[in-house]
Structures are given as structure tokens and as C-alpha cells.
Design a protein around this motif. Structure first.
Motif, PDB file in Angstrom:
ATOM      1  N   ALA A   1      64.500  -5.413 -19.119  1.00 50.80           N
ATOM      2  CA  ALA A   1      63.829  -5.986 -20.289  1.00 50.80           C
ATOM      3  C   ALA A   1      62.450  -6.527 -19.914  1.00 50.80           C
ATOM      4  N   GLU A   2      62.367  -7.199 -18.771  1.00 51.87           N
ATOM      5  CA  GLU A   2      61.073  -7.707 -18.324  1.00 51.87           C
ATOM      6  C   GLU A   2      60.107  -6.566 -18.015  1.00 51.87           C
ATOM      7  N   LYS A   3      60.642  -5.498 -17.360  1.00 55.51           N
ATOM      8  CA  LYS A   3      59.803  -4.344 -17.065  1.00 55.51           C
ATOM      9  C   LYS A   3      59.322  -3.669 -18.347  1.00 55.51           C
ATOM     10  N   ALA A   4      60.247  -3.516 -19.307  1.00 58.68           N
ATOM     11  CA  ALA A   4      59.869  -2.922 -20.586  1.00 58.68           C
ATOM     12  C   ALA A   4      58.840  -3.780 -21.310  1.00 58.68           C
ATOM     13  N   GLN A   5      59.002  -5.098 -21.217  1.00 59.23           N
ATOM     14  CA  GLN A   5      58.042  -5.993 -21.838  1.00 59.23           C
ATOM     15  C   GLN A   5      56.676  -5.884 -21.169  1.00 59.23           C
ATOM     16  N   GLU A   6      56.662  -5.791 -19.833  1.00 53.61           N
ATOM     17  CA  GLU A   6      55.400  -5.610 -19.129  1.00 53.61           C
ATOM     18  C   GLU A   6      54.745  -4.278 -19.498  1.00 53.61           C
ATOM     19  N   GLU A   7      55.566  -3.200 -19.584  1.00 50.75           N
ATOM     20  CA  GLU A   7      55.019  -1.904 -19.968  1.00 50.75           C
ATOM     21  C   GLU A   7      54.484  -1.941 -21.398  1.00 50.75           C
TER      22      GLU A   7
END
Length: 204
Positions: free
Chosen positions: A71-77
Motif C-alpha cells: 500500500a505504501e509502495k502503491a501510494q508512492e507510485e
């Protein structure tokens, strides 16, 4: 007589109380075997059941942590994509503004060029018209001069009563007659110009 009976009654009461106490407390071997069974069950639980629970808990924890990381990676992307989108939008707006300015400058240049060409074409047309008018005027003047000269010669011959067959004399008569006609034509033109000037002065 009463003392033996009282002692017996006390013994009976003591025996009854001890029996009641023995009924409430388990025997020693029951306590020992119970402890042994509890220890065995605890060892089995700790040896086999608890690791499975721990594995399930660790797996769920890993999944939860992995989901949070994803979720954090998706949010960063998503944030990076949004930033890139805003950057591309700003570049597109800048390109559009630049293209609009270039089109406006090019349009102004084209309009100026067309205006210059139109003015040149109008000047050329006016000049051609002036030349044509001048040529037609000269042609008309020559034709008129010839016709007027013939008429003037004929008229002068009738007035003078002699023939004007001499070319030099005929030319002088024609020139003098045309000069008089031009002078007579200039007088009304001068009067009209003076009248127009006075009218303009009054209007001013």
C-alpha cells in the motif's frame, strides 16, 4: 458420669469434621496425577500446538506487513505519477502558450505581408489606371486636336474668306484656337477652386 459422654461426643464431632474435610480435599495421588497430566498437556501444547499458532500468527503478520508495504509502495507510485502528470500538464500548457504566441506572431506577420502586397497591388493598379487614363487622354487629345484643328481651319477659312492651305499658317491657327480653348477652360476651373476654398474656409 457426664465426662465420658462429653469426651465421646467431642470425638464424634472431631471425626465428622475430619470426614467432611477429607471429602472437600482430594487425595494426594489425585493431585500428583493431575499435575502430571497438566504438565504433559502443557508440553504437548508448547511442542506442537503453539508453534502452529505462532506460524499462523507470523504468516498473518507477514501478510499484513506486506500489504502495508504494498500500500505504501502503491501510494508512492501514485504520488510520483501525480507529480509526473502535473509536470506534463505544466509542460503542455507552456507548449500551448508558446504555440499560441508563435501562431499569433505568424498571423501578424502574414497579415502585414498581405497588407503590404495589397497596398503594392493597389498602387500598381492605380498606377496602371493612371497610365491607361493618361494614354487615353493623350489619344483623345490627339484625336480632338485633329478634329478641332480641321474644324477651326474650316471655320477660319470661312471667316477670313481665304483658304488656309498653308500648313504653317494652319498650325498657327489651330494652336492659337486651342490655347484660347484651354484658357477659357481654366477660368471656370479656377473659379470653382476658389469657390471650393472659400466654402472650406467657412466650414472650418
Amino acid at each position: 458420669m457426664n465426662s465420658p459422654l462429653t469426651a465421646t461426643n467431642a470425638d464424634v464431632l472431631a471425626a465428622e469434621e475430619e470426614t467432611t474435610a477429607n471429602l472437600l480435599l482430594p487425595h494426594t495421588y489425585d493431585i500428583v496425577w493431575s499435575l502430571v497430566i497438566v504438565v504433559i498437556v502443557g508440553l504437548v501444547f508448547y511442542r506442537y500446538v503453539l508453534p502452529k499458532f505462532q506460524a499462523v500468527l507470523d504468516e498473518r503478520t507477514a501478510k499484513i506487513e506486506g500489504g502495508i508495504a504494498q500500500a505504501e509502495k502503491a501510494q508512492e507510485e501514485a504520488a510520483e505519477a501525480l507529480k509526473e502528470y502535473h509536470q506534463q500538464l505544466a509542460e503542455a500548457r507552456a507548449d500551448a502558450a508558446k504555440t499560441r504566441e508563435e501562431a499569433r506572431a505568424e498571423g501578424t506577420a502574414i497579415i502585414a505581408e498581405l497588407r503590404t502586397k495589397a497596398q503594392d497591388e493597389a498602387s500598381r493598379i492605380v498606377e496602371t489606371a493612371h497610365r491607361q487614363i493618361e494614354a487615353e487622354r493623350q489619344t483623345a487629345a490627339v484625336s480632338l486636336r485633329t478634329e478641332v484643328g480641321a474644324l477651326a481651319t474650316e471655320l477660319a477659312s470661312k471667316i477670313v474668306g481665304e483658304s488656309l492651305q498653308d500648313s504653317a499658317r494652319q498650325s498657327r491657327v489651330v494652336d492659337r484656337f486651342l490655347d484660347e480653348l484651354e484658357a477659357a477652360g481654366d477660368e471656370p476651373r479656377t473659379a470653382q477652386t476658389a469657390s471650393a476654398g472659400s466654402s472650406a474656409g467657412k466650414e472650418g
